[in-house]
Design a protein around this motif. Structure first.
Motif, short mmCIF file in Angstrom:
data_model
loop_
_atom_site.label_atom_id
_atom_site.label_comp_id
_atom_site.label_asym_id
_atom_site.label_seq_id
_atom_site.Cartn_x
_atom_site.Cartn_y
_atom_site.Cartn_z
N LEU A 23 0.82 -1.21 0.00
CA LEU A 23 0.00 0.00 0.00
C LEU A 23 0.85 1.26 0.00
CD1 LEU A 23 -2.84 -1.07 2.41
CD2 LEU A 23 -3.03 -0.53 0.00
N ILE A 24 2.03 1.19 0.64
CA ILE A 24 2.88 2.37 0.64
C ILE A 24 3.37 2.67 -0.77
CG2 ILE A 24 5.18 3.16 1.33
CD1 ILE A 24 4.62 2.00 4.06
N PHE A 25 3.65 1.63 -1.53
CA PHE A 25 4.17 1.87 -2.88
C PHE A 25 3.08 2.17 -3.90
CE2 PHE A 25 7.93 -0.26 -1.18
CZ PHE A 25 8.86 0.66 -1.59
N LYS A 26 1.84 2.07 -3.48
CA LYS A 26 0.77 2.36 -4.45
C LYS A 26 0.62 3.87 -4.62
CE LYS A 26 -2.97 -0.11 -5.14
NZ LYS A 26 -4.18 -0.87 -4.88
N GLU A 27 0.04 4.22 -5.76
CA GLU A 27 -0.15 5.64 -6.01
C GLU A 27 -1.20 6.19 -5.06
OE1 GLU A 27 -1.41 6.53 -9.90
OE2 GLU A 27 -1.33 8.69 -9.60
#
Lengths: 219, 403, 368
Positions: free
Chosen positions: B91-95
């Protein structure tokens, strides 16, 4: 009183919690795959194929491409076309098995696998070299002679072209006589050195249309 | 240099705080070590809640998997225990999307506004003997006040998202939270009456027998009300995934979504903690002066299991039925409970206004009767509405003539 | 003081978890209450009827698999009945029994899925759905054993079925029937009398019988409104004339009754399967028809079965060629969908989702 059925439901879920899960962890364990499974990796025996293109004509999607060149000599009884191309584009294949059903010489079989994912569409075309070299684990779909012999495509050994035909197979006569249950296993099919009946293509096929209704369908 | 905490300080009773304060006090000036000690405990609490939320998200998914007769997440780490970690990293790496037309500032504040009350709630909950950030003398009131912030956060999320599904979710969520606050407060009044104090620590020490036995009706109302406030099935209308997909947090992605999820899972834990404190005698148990926190965590675990169990079993109610359930069922029985408790306390207390264990057992006996009676009466009243007089007929036909 | 309110139009779908496919409803809400519903479909249109005109009669079987993809066997059966009527072919007895058996198993699978998703729409977090899928999985395994595929079976052919069942099919079927009782009882215990289900579905979205008849609703939705209308009884095809079974009906016509009728029909289907196993006898499984069929020019036929969702019909016109001149599909899901507006107006958003679930539509069949 209000709530009794809800309490019953809670008990059901609690009981299920202690049961063994019914799902399996796919790459490590697999569900049992049945011998008739219609899978990818079509099995094709060049030795049996005459290049008649019944499969291509019968494919509902027209995804089988066959290019043949005529024999140099005048075709004799039992001769066949020389195949240049035999491409199956499994991009659009829906694995209905009608090509296998249409093949009168037991040259084409459904495969047994389902794990042939590719990153490009071009790779989804199984060409003639691939078909020649592939390990041959034919599915028993529409091939009762394999089913009679108890062959299991998953885990069974690859079959030679002489072992898969209908030559020594009496199934359809027996079915017409109404006794197709509990078929005896022909011993010659599973032995290492198969005794092959040399006279094939003489059986009248269940699936082959009589000449009066056959038609040439454009692809 | 050594600093001494005055006995009039609000944190004087907090053992953990004093230990840290004394330790830091040797190195730093007193005013700073006061802040540092508080900061350390806050760090512990915030991280504890967040880690607990992560762990609980794994536990709940595993449990629901088992209730479904499946396995649940089991790929990453032992028994899939690191699954929350993988989720957070993903989730952190998602936009991080903000929808067009959104109220950007409000949209950004929402995840923090959702998470804050959850963490704040833990400030007054005693984990073990004399171990809480603050032993407020109005602890129960503080918990109620802080939990109601969530309704504001939900409405902010629904408003700021510029999405109609989010609007549905927000209006439902606010309606539910406002309705269920009332029976929850009513039920807690009974507990406060019996304990004679609003301080969480005093409530725990008053529980010579767990208040679950003394106040069964209050526990029922509080449990149902809390699960409604936590948006959990059968009351998860605000984020009903089959109706309004995700409700108020439909437009959130990335870190914001992770924070909202952490707030939701953490809220289950903190609500369980409050319930354990108020009804299941908190940290007390055998060897409680040493193993208080173990008892506390075990009791939280049991309640969290019940939450997951209920969630896996029941369908969802409709909004009007849900509100009717709050006002027509929970509120009357909580008022009945309050009256019964008030009368019992009035007649049973001794001269100093306290109740001893025998009195509590007497109250338990009476209150169980009251609980069964009122549940029976109100349950039957509802049943008439649930099942109309029209019978279900299974006409069996052996043959039908075609005309 | 009055608060000024205004209606709100929301598009439910085409991407929504509870529309059972790519289906869109344009709904105008007053708060939570529905003022106006406009179903919009066609997102899954694949031109099946036109494609059929380009394929020969056996190849069309594969197209019918993809209509209502959770009950492919019954689609195959309906189509094959139409072709057999067109040709005047007599189907062997064993094939008839095999068709009846597989169709009933497929009905169980389809209803299990219908019930599961209905309860999923009620918000049960998938527990009954998973229990239903547990049993459905077993049925699909049986189908794989029978014909090599699980969903798109293509098992039947004009003139019978393509092949007899393998020898190990019958013990597996017995085992399934034995296990199914307990598994199915669990679902019923879990949900059938649950008070929340009752309060959510009783008396909601009433479908009066006259409207149902006028709108040409069929299947469980019609039977829930009180009419025992079942083609398996009224015009028995295949081996249904030798089967004993009841047609469960309910009189309310609400969501719960539609759900209840499906629950009961599973019992009847299992009864039929058991009778099939008792009565089936050895024999050929396919009439002696060629792969490429040429019905006489001008012949017309209508094959009709009671599918899991209602009356499924295939109307075929031949021009003497190898493919039909025209194929028309009467799909039950589409007909059942026409009453949506009457059912939904005045109810709430949550009821709308549940009602769609109780109608048990399948978009593969609606859009064709």
């Amino acid at each position: 009183m209000y709530g009794i059925a809800m309490a019953k439901g809670l008990l059901v879920t609690l009981k299920n919690m202690t049961k063994k899960p019914f799902t399996v962890q796919y790459p490590e364990e697999r569900v049992k795959q049945h011998p008739r499974f219609r899978g990818e990796e079509f099995v094709w025996y060049e030795e049996r194929c005459t290049g008649c293109a019944s499969c291509a004509k019968y494919c509902p999607l027209g995804i089988i491409k066959i290019v043949t060149k005529p024999s140099e000599t005048a075709p004799a009884q039992g001769d066949k076309y020389k195949l240049e191309l035999f491409d199956i584009s499994i991009n659009r294949c829906m694995f209905c098995g009608l090509c296998v059903e249409a093949c009168p010489y037991d040259a084409l079989f459904m495969g047994s696998g389902f794990e042939q994912g590719q990153y490009s569409r071009k790779k989804m075309v199984i060409d003639i070299d691939h078909l020649r070299q592939a390990d041959k684990h034919p599915s028993t779909f529409f091939r009762p002679q394999l089913e009679d012999s108890g062959y299991d495509p998953r885990g069974g050994r690859p079959l030679h072209w002489q072992e898969v035909g209908r030559e020594s197979w009496q199934w359809h006569q027996r079915e017409k006589a109404g006794m197709n249950i509990a078929r005896p296993v022909p011993s010659d099919l599973l032995s290492d050195d198969p005794q092959v009946d040399s006279s094939f293509v003489e059986d009248s096929e269940v699936a082959t249309p009589p000449p009066s209704t056959t038609t040439e369908e454009a692809e | 240099m050594s600093c001494v905490l005055g006995p009039d300080n609000i944190l004087h009773d907090t053992l953990l705080f004093r230990v840290i304060y004394d330790f830091v006090g040797h190195l730093l000036p007193c005013w700073l070590s006061y802040i540092v000690a508080g900061g350390v405990i806050m760090m512990l609490l915030v991280n504890g809640v967040l880690m607990g939320a992560g762990l609980f998200s794994w536990v709940e998914r595993r449990l629901i998997g088992r209730f479904h007769n499946r396995i649940g997440p089991n790929r990453w780490g032992p028994f899939g225990m690191l699954q929350p970690m993988a989720d957070v990293v993903k989730l952190i790496f998602k936009e991080d999307l903000t929808p067009a037309g959104a109220d950007r500032i409000v949209f950004m504040i929402v995840p923090v506004a959702m998470l804050a009350p959850v963490v704040l709630m833990m400030a007054v909950v005693p984990f073990a003997k004399d171990t809480a950030l603050a032993n407020l003398n109005v602890g129960v009131l503080y918990v109620l006040a802080v939990t109601s912030i969530t309704s504001v956060a939900i409405f902010m999320a629904g408003w700021a998202s510029n999405n109609r599904y989010a609007m549905f979710g927000a209006s439902r969520g606010v309606a539910i939270l406002i309705s269920y606050e009332v029976p929850v407060v009513m039920s807690l009044l009974g507990v406060v009456l019996v304990a004679g104090s609003m301080s969480m620590a005093d409530v725990v020490s008053a529980q010579t027998i767990p208040f679950l036995l003394v106040q069964p009706l209050a526990f029922f109302v509080f449990f149902v009300g809390t699960s409604a406030e936590l948006n959990r099935t059968p009351f998860d209308l605000a984020e009903a995934e089959s109706e309004i997909i995700a409700g108020y947090h439909i437009e959130y992605s990335g870190v914001k979504f992770a924070l909202i999820q952490a707030a939701e899972f953490g809220a289950v834990l903190t609500s369980s903690a409050v319930m354990v404190t108020l009804f299941l005698s908190g940290w007390s148990g055998p060897l409680s002066s040493y193993l208080g926190w173990v008892w506390f965590l075990m009791k939280i675990g049991v309640l969290a299991f019940v939450f997951s169990w209920v969630r896996a079993t029941f369908p969802r109610l409709r909004i009007d039925q849900l509100l009717a359930f709050a006002w027509k069922f929970l509120l009357p029985i909580s008022i009945i409970n309050l009256f019964a408790t008030a009368l019992e306390v009035y007649f049973l207390r001794d001269g100093a206004g306290t109740l001893d264990t025998t009195d509590l057992w007497i109250m338990a006996g009476i209150n169980f009767g009251v609980a069964f009676g009122s549940l029976l009466i109100f349950g039957t009243l509802i049943k008439e509405k649930v099942r109309p007089a029209r019978p279900i007929t299974g006409v069996t036909l052996s043959s039908i003539e075609v005309s | 003081m009055t608060i000024r309110t205004e209606p709100m139009t929301v598009n439910i779908g085409p991407q929504h978890p509870s529309t059972h496919g790519v289906f869109r409803l344009r709904v105008t809400f007053d708060g939570e209450e529905i003022l106006e519903v406009e179903p919009i479909f066609g997102y899954l249109h694949r031109g099946t009827e036109k494609l059929a005109e380009e394929r020969n009669y056996t190849q069309i079987v594969t197209l019918t698999d993809r209509l209502d993809y959770v009950s492919s066997m019954i689609n195959n059966q309906a189509y094959c009945l139409a072709v057999e009527e067109l040709l005047g072919v007599e189907v062997p007895q064993r094939a008839k029994y095999l068709r009846t058996l597989t169709a009933e198993l497929q009905r169980v699978a389809s209803h299990l899925m219908g019930i599961g998703f209905f309860l999923q729409d009620l918000g049960t977090l998938g527990t009954p759905l998973m229990y239903a899928f547990r049993s459905r999985e077993r049925i699909l395994d049986l189908f794989e054993m029978l014909c090599g595929a699980r969903i798109t079976v293509s098992y039947m052919r004009p003139g019978g079925v393509f092949f007899d069942a393998p020898v190990d099919f019958w013990p597996a079927l017995d085992q399934f029937l034995k296990d199914f009782e307990a598994e199915y009882n669990e679902i019923q215990q879990l949900i059938l009398e649950n008070e929340i289900v009752m309060v959510r579905t009783r008396g909601v979205a009433l479908l009066p019988l006259d409207l149902a008849i006028n709108a040409s609703v069929s299947g469980p939705s019609l039977r829930a409104s009180g009419l025992a209308w079942d083609w398996r009884k009224m015009a028995p095809y295949d081996a249904y004339d030798r089967m004993e079974f009841d047609v469960p009906i309910a009189t309310g016509g609400d969501n719960y009754d539609r759900f209840w009728v499906r629950i009961q029909e599973i019992h009847q289907s299992i009864r039929i399967v058991k009778q099939c196993i008792e009565q089936i006898e050895p024999g050929p499984t396919r009439a002696d028809v060629p792969l490429v069929l040429r019905p006489p020019a001008g012949a017309e036929a209508y094959g009709r079965v009671e599918a899991s969702k209602g009356e499924l019909g295939f109307y075929l016109v031949s021009d003497g060629g190898i493919s039909p001149y025209r194929m028309k599909i009467r799909s039950p899901s589409l007909m059942n969908l026409t009453v949506t507006e009457h059912l939904l107006v005045g109810w709430k958003l949550a009821d709308m989702i549940v009602t769609l679930g109780s109608l048990d539509i399948n978009l593969g069949e609606v859009d064709r």
